[in-house]
Structure formats: C-alpha cells, structure tokens
Design a protein around this motif. Structure first.
Motif, PDB file in Angstrom:
ATOM      1  N   ARG A   1       0.836  -1.194   0.000  1.00  0.00           N
ATOM      2  CA  ARG A   1       0.000   0.000   0.000  1.00  0.00           C
ATOM      3  C   ARG A   1       0.873   1.247   0.000  1.00  0.00           C
ATOM      4  O   ARG A   1       1.998   1.232   0.501  1.00  0.00           O
ATOM      5  CB  ARG A   1      -0.919   0.001   1.227  1.00  0.00           C
ATOM      6  N   ALA A   2       0.347   2.302  -0.555  1.00  0.00           N
ATOM      7  CA  ALA A   2       1.094   3.557  -0.647  1.00  0.00           C
ATOM      8  C   ALA A   2       1.349   4.124   0.749  1.00  0.00           C
ATOM      9  O   ALA A   2       0.490   4.067   1.629  1.00  0.00           O
ATOM     10  CB  ALA A   2       0.334   4.567  -1.502  1.00  0.00           C
ATOM     11  N   ASN A   3       2.551   4.642   0.933  1.00  0.00           N
ATOM     12  CA  ASN A   3       2.985   5.293   2.180  1.00  0.00           C
ATOM     13  C   ASN A   3       3.186   4.312   3.331  1.00  0.00           C
ATOM     14  O   ASN A   3       3.121   4.713   4.496  1.00  0.00           O
ATOM     15  CB  ASN A   3       2.022   6.407   2.599  1.00  0.00           C
ATOM     16  N   TYR A   4       3.442   3.041   3.021  1.00  0.00           N
ATOM     17  CA  TYR A   4       3.885   2.110   4.056  1.00  0.00           C
ATOM     18  C   TYR A   4       5.201   2.623   4.640  1.00  0.00           C
ATOM     19  O   TYR A   4       6.129   2.948   3.899  1.00  0.00           O
ATOM     20  CB  TYR A   4       4.125   0.734   3.466  1.00  0.00           C
ATOM     21  N   SER A   5       5.315   2.682   5.966  1.00  0.00           N
ATOM     22  CA  SER A   5       6.585   3.039   6.588  1.00  0.00           C
ATOM     23  C   SER A   5       7.603   1.941   6.310  1.00  0.00           C
ATOM     24  O   SER A   5       7.278   0.750   6.381  1.00  0.00           O
ATOM     25  CB  SER A   5       6.417   3.217   8.097  1.00  0.00           C
ATOM     26  N   ALA A   6       8.832   2.336   6.005  1.00  0.00           N
ATOM     27  CA  ALA A   6       9.865   1.356   5.656  1.00  0.00           C
ATOM     28  C   ALA A   6      11.235   1.890   6.055  1.00  0.00           C
ATOM     29  O   ALA A   6      11.427   3.097   6.218  1.00  0.00           O
ATOM     30  CB  ALA A   6       9.831   1.063   4.149  1.00  0.00           C
ATOM     31  N   ASN A   7      12.171   0.958   6.204  1.00  0.00           N
ATOM     32  CA  ASN A   7      13.573   1.286   6.445  1.00  0.00           C
ATOM     33  C   ASN A   7      14.399   0.643   5.345  1.00  0.00           C
ATOM     34  O   ASN A   7      14.195  -0.540   5.021  1.00  0.00           O
ATOM     35  CB  ASN A   7      14.044   0.787   7.810  1.00  0.00           C
ATOM     36  N   ALA A   8      15.311   1.417   4.797  1.00  0.00           N
ATOM     37  CA  ALA A   8      16.168   0.912   3.732  1.00  0.00           C
ATOM     38  C   ALA A   8      17.587   0.740   4.259  1.00  0.00           C
ATOM     39  O   ALA A   8      18.194   1.701   4.741  1.00  0.00           O
ATOM     40  CB  ALA A   8      16.161   1.869   2.539  1.00  0.00           C
ATOM     41  N   ASP A   9      18.091  -0.495   4.178  1.00  0.00           N
ATOM     42  CA  ASP A   9      19.494  -0.764   4.490  1.00  0.00           C
ATOM     43  C   ASP A   9      20.280  -0.582   3.206  1.00  0.00           C
ATOM     44  O   ASP A   9      20.231  -1.434   2.298  1.00  0.00           O
ATOM     45  CB  ASP A   9      19.674  -2.184   5.027  1.00  0.00           C
ATOM     46  N   ILE A  10      20.989   0.540   3.125  1.00  0.00           N
ATOM     47  CA  ILE A  10      21.793   0.824   1.933  1.00  0.00           C
ATOM     48  C   ILE A  10      23.156   0.173   2.142  1.00  0.00           C
ATOM     49  O   ILE A  10      23.902   0.542   3.052  1.00  0.00           O
ATOM     50  CB  ILE A  10      21.929   2.328   1.698  1.00  0.00           C
ATOM     51  N   ILE A  11      23.465  -0.808   1.329  1.00  0.00           N
ATOM     52  CA  ILE A  11      24.679  -1.602   1.500  1.00  0.00           C
ATOM     53  C   ILE A  11      25.862  -0.842   0.921  1.00  0.00           C
ATOM     54  O   ILE A  11      25.977  -0.639  -0.292  1.00  0.00           O
ATOM     55  CB  ILE A  11      24.516  -2.967   0.824  1.00  0.00           C
ATOM     56  N   LEU A  12      26.759  -0.408   1.827  1.00  0.00           N
ATOM     57  CA  LEU A  12      27.943   0.340   1.408  1.00  0.00           C
ATOM     58  C   LEU A  12      29.040  -0.597   0.908  1.00  0.00           C
ATOM     59  O   LEU A  12      29.725  -0.303  -0.075  1.00  0.00           O
ATOM     60  CB  LEU A  12      28.470   1.172   2.579  1.00  0.00           C
ATOM     61  N   GLU A  13      29.224  -1.735   1.590  1.00  0.00           N
ATOM     62  CA  GLU A  13      30.250  -2.700   1.204  1.00  0.00           C
ATOM     63  C   GLU A  13      29.874  -4.061   1.781  1.00  0.00           C
ATOM     64  O   GLU A  13      29.293  -4.150   2.863  1.00  0.00           O
ATOM     65  CB  GLU A  13      31.615  -2.256   1.728  1.00  0.00           C
ATOM     66  N   ARG A  14      30.233  -5.115   1.045  1.00  0.00           N
ATOM     67  CA  ARG A  14      29.886  -6.465   1.471  1.00  0.00           C
ATOM     68  C   ARG A  14      31.089  -7.388   1.263  1.00  0.00           C
ATOM     69  O   ARG A  14      31.741  -7.351   0.219  1.00  0.00           O
ATOM     70  CB  ARG A  14      28.696  -6.976   0.667  1.00  0.00           C
ATOM     71  N   ARG A  15      31.381  -8.198   2.293  1.00  0.00           N
ATOM     72  CA  ARG A  15      32.430  -9.228   2.202  1.00  0.00           C
ATOM     73  C   ARG A  15      31.796 -10.568   2.569  1.00  0.00           C
ATOM     74  O   ARG A  15      31.147 -10.681   3.616  1.00  0.00           O
ATOM     75  CB  ARG A  15      33.581  -8.933   3.162  1.00  0.00           C
ATOM     76  N   THR A  16      31.977 -11.555   1.726  1.00  0.00           N
ATOM     77  CA  THR A  16      31.393 -12.870   1.976  1.00  0.00           C
ATOM     78  C   THR A  16      32.477 -13.883   2.312  1.00  0.00           C
ATOM     79  O   THR A  16      33.597 -13.805   1.798  1.00  0.00           O
ATOM     80  CB  THR A  16      30.603 -13.350   0.742  1.00  0.00           C
ATOM     81  N   ASP A  17      32.136 -14.833   3.187  1.00  0.00           N
ATOM     82  CA  ASP A  17      33.006 -15.937   3.583  1.00  0.00           C
ATOM     83  C   ASP A  17      34.372 -15.438   4.047  1.00  0.00           C
ATOM     84  O   ASP A  17      35.412 -15.849   3.543  1.00  0.00           O
ATOM     85  CB  ASP A  17      33.158 -16.924   2.417  1.00  0.00           C
ATOM     86  N   VAL A  18      34.345 -14.521   5.014  1.00  0.00           N
ATOM     87  CA  VAL A  18      35.592 -14.000   5.571  1.00  0.00           C
ATOM     88  C   VAL A  18      35.687 -14.409   7.042  1.00  0.00           C
ATOM     89  O   VAL A  18      34.689 -14.699   7.695  1.00  0.00           O
ATOM     90  CB  VAL A  18      35.673 -12.465   5.444  1.00  0.00           C
ATOM     91  N   LEU A  19      36.920 -14.447   7.555  1.00  0.00           N
ATOM     92  CA  LEU A  19      37.147 -14.755   8.961  1.00  0.00           C
ATOM     93  C   LEU A  19      36.776 -13.525   9.785  1.00  0.00           C
ATOM     94  O   LEU A  19      37.255 -12.419   9.507  1.00  0.00           O
ATOM     95  CB  LEU A  19      38.613 -15.130   9.178  1.00  0.00           C
ATOM     96  N   ALA A  20      35.928 -13.721  10.794  1.00  0.00           N
ATOM     97  CA  ALA A  20      35.448 -12.581  11.573  1.00  0.00           C
ATOM     98  C   ALA A  20      35.334 -12.941  13.041  1.00  0.00           C
ATOM     99  O   ALA A  20      35.169 -14.114  13.400  1.00  0.00           O
ATOM    100  CB  ALA A  20      34.085 -12.118  11.047  1.00  0.00           C
TER     101      ALA A  20
END
Length: 367
Positions: free
Chosen positions: A284-303
């Motif tokens: 529906r129009a004007n549904y409240s929402a939050n956008a996660d804007i992905i600045l950088e992504r690293r996959t399968d890294v040691l953390a």
C-alpha cells in the motif's frame, strides 16, 4: 539455674563471634575466574547505513475538474482500478451570472440575424426564379444564411455549456471528470455535494481523485549528512516494511538529493530507490519502511565479535589462549565491520581460541 543462664549467654556470644570470623574469611577469599573463549567464524560482513522513509508510487496523478461547481455524482472510491479516460465524477455547474447573461444575449442576437438571413434567402430565391438576379448573387446570399445558421448553433451550444457544462450538439461535456491515466484510485478527497474549483492560473483547483500505478513503487527516505558522502547511485538496497513483518524487498539506489534540508537541528538528504516487488506482495502507498543501503559487502571472511577486540591507540589486539585459562595479547589486522562483527585479515586462524572480553565472567568455585 544460676549457673546455666551465664553459660548459655557465654556460648551464644562465642558462637556469634566464631560465625562472624568465618563470614569475613569467606568474603575475603579470592575466587578464581573462568574466562569464556570462542573461535573466529567464517561469515558475511555487510557495512550498511539505514535510511527511514516510506514506499510510495513512482507516479501519482491528481485529477482536477475543468469547471467549477458542485459534485453531483462520484463513480469511483479508493481502491478501485480504473482505465485511462474512465469516468470519475460529474460536476453540476453553478453558472456565472455575468457569463450566463452574455451567453443569452449572444443567442438572442444570433437568432435575430438567422431569421433575417433566412427571410433574405427566401426573397433571393424568388428573385432568382423570376430571372431578376444572377446565380452568383443567390449563392452569396445562401452563404450568408449558412454563416448565420452556424452562429446560431454556436450560441446555443455556448449557452448550454455555461448552464450545464455540456453540449449535446457539440458532443462536449466539460462537467464530466475523466481519468488521465490507468491505475488504482488512492484517494477521493471530495464528497457528493461538495463545491469544487477548476484549475486555472491563480488556483491549482480541487482534487477529485489521486491515481497511481501500484506496480511501480519506490522507496523515498532520508539520510544524515554524516552518511550521505558514502552513498553512490546504483548501490544495492534491502528494504524492510514494518507492516509486512520480516519480509524484505531488494532495490537499487537511484537518486541522492544535491541539497540537504534542516530537520530538528540536523541536515538530512532525500534518497530514492527503485523497489523490486514480488508478484504475491500487495504494498500500500505510504507504508513506513527502512532501507538498508549496502555500502560494502564481504562474503566468507574470517570474523570475530568486535567486543572481543582490544584497541590500544591505532593497534588492535585479541587475547588468545596459550594454555588452560592462560592468555596473551596478539596483534591482529582488521577489515570491514558491521558494528557487531569485524573482519580479521591477518593474525588469526579458525582454530585460535580467543578470550571473550565480557565483564560478566563466570567465577569458579573454590571448592
């Protein structure tokens, strides 16, 4: 009996004294602390910024009347799907007195001119039959009659338009409001019987209905000035809608405002992102929402958890286990962080046990 009472009192005092000594001893006893440990994990680390906003149609069109008057009939309500040129409302004209008087006067003049031209045409027809005038003179008079006839019809149509906003002869109906686009009716802010104003150079007019294509939605939100410098058009966006629970939609950042707006003491910049809607999702129009804007992504890294890292100036360390409950500091090089997990680019492997820097350590029993 005299000897029993002093003996009991002495025993009680002595017992309290011994218990106090034991309590103070236990309280001063040092407890060994068992530190919890963990190993680094391989996972995805995503650095993002969150923009609050709403989901809105890309194009929302407001339909306005071409005449002023009173809403006589409404043919749609919010939620209806309409095609282009669909009838939305009928306006009852409240004629302007000056325009009405002028139109009536023009009609009377046109009718007089028509009757005069009609009489002249009959006279010229008789003269032509008597061979008293030429064919050219008759054709010229016939043309004058047709012009007067056309003027009469125009005056009649104009009077009908002024009175009712519609002309049956001319096929015009300015009092009927039609949709200019195809889409869903989002809002009908007027009621039957309400007065409406036409759009002109001095007034934007009364909105009869708002119509939009609900299959083409965008996220419209804002970000703080401290984050806007990290954004670029084309960045991926993950959008969550509170009304839809855990459901998320993918999107692409397509607009970053060149000018900020002050709000509650901070400068914020508008952002917009195209949203990829799923076929089974009704938004529906004007549904409240939050956008996660992905600045950088690293996959399968040691953390490791960022809380386990010790920062000493510009250097970062972790405490690694070298023996049972024996630890030593080891420098590490860190990479991308999402605020909870941080990438470790060197200094650790998957088997290294790290001391959790947790103030809630578990005390060991002294037995």
């Amino acid at each position: 009996m005299r000897r029993v009472v002093p003996f009991l009192a002495t025993s009680l005092v002595l017992g309290v004294f011994v218990w106090t000594l034991f309590f103070l001893y236990k309280k001063s006893e040092t407890h060994a602390v068992v530190h919890a440990t963990a190993t680094p994990v391989r996972r995805e680390v995503v650095q993002k910024t969150v923009a609050p906003g709403a989901l809105v149609p890309r194009k929302e069109v407001t339909i306005k009347p071409r005449v002023s008057g009173v809403v006589e009939k409404l043919y749609v309500e919010p939620g209806d799907y309409v095609k282009a040129n669909a009838l939305l409302a009928k306006i009852q004209i409240i004629p302007n007195v000056v325009a009405l008087n002028q139109a009536e006067a023009n009609l009377k003049a046109a009718r007089i001119n028509y009757e005069t031209a009609k009489s002249e045409l009959e006279r010229f027809r008789r003269l032509l039959g008597q061979k008293l005038i030429s064919e050219a003179d008759f054709i010229q008079q016939e043309l004058a009659f047709k012009l007067r006839q056309q003027e009469l019809e125009a005056a009649e149509n104009n009077l009908q338009l002024v009175r009712e906003g519609a002309s049956a002869k001319a096929g015009k109906a300015s009092n009927l409001v039609h949709s200019t686009v195809e889409g869903m009716v989002l809002e009908v802010p007027v009621k039957e019987g309400a007065s409406v104003i036409e759009a002109n150079n001095f007034n934007e007019g009364t909105t009869i209905a708002s119509i939009a294509n609900m299959n083409d939605m965008i996220f419209q939100g804002r970000v703080d000035e401290s984050e806007v410098g990290k954004l670029r058009v084309g960045m991926p966006v993950s959008i969550s809608v509170g009304a839809l629970g855990d459901r998320r939609f993918d999107g692409t950042l397509e607009y970053i405002a060149p000018k900020g707006v002050e709000k509650e003491g901070t400068i914020e910049f508008e952002v917009r992102a195209a949203v990829k809607l799923e076929p089974d999702a009704f938004v529906r129009a004007n549904y409240s929402a939050n956008a996660d804007i992905i600045l950088e992504r690293r996959t399968d890294v040691l953390a490791v958890n960022e809380a386990w890292v010790i920062h000493d100036g510009k250097e970062a360390f972790v405490e690694v286990e070298i023996g049972p409950q024996r630890f030593e500091r080891k420098p590490v090089r860190l990479g991308l962080s999402d605020g909870i997990w941080v990438e470790v680019t060197s200094g650790l492997d998957e088997r290294t046990r790290i001391k959790k820097q947790d103030p809630g350590a578990v005390p060991a029993s002294s037995g």
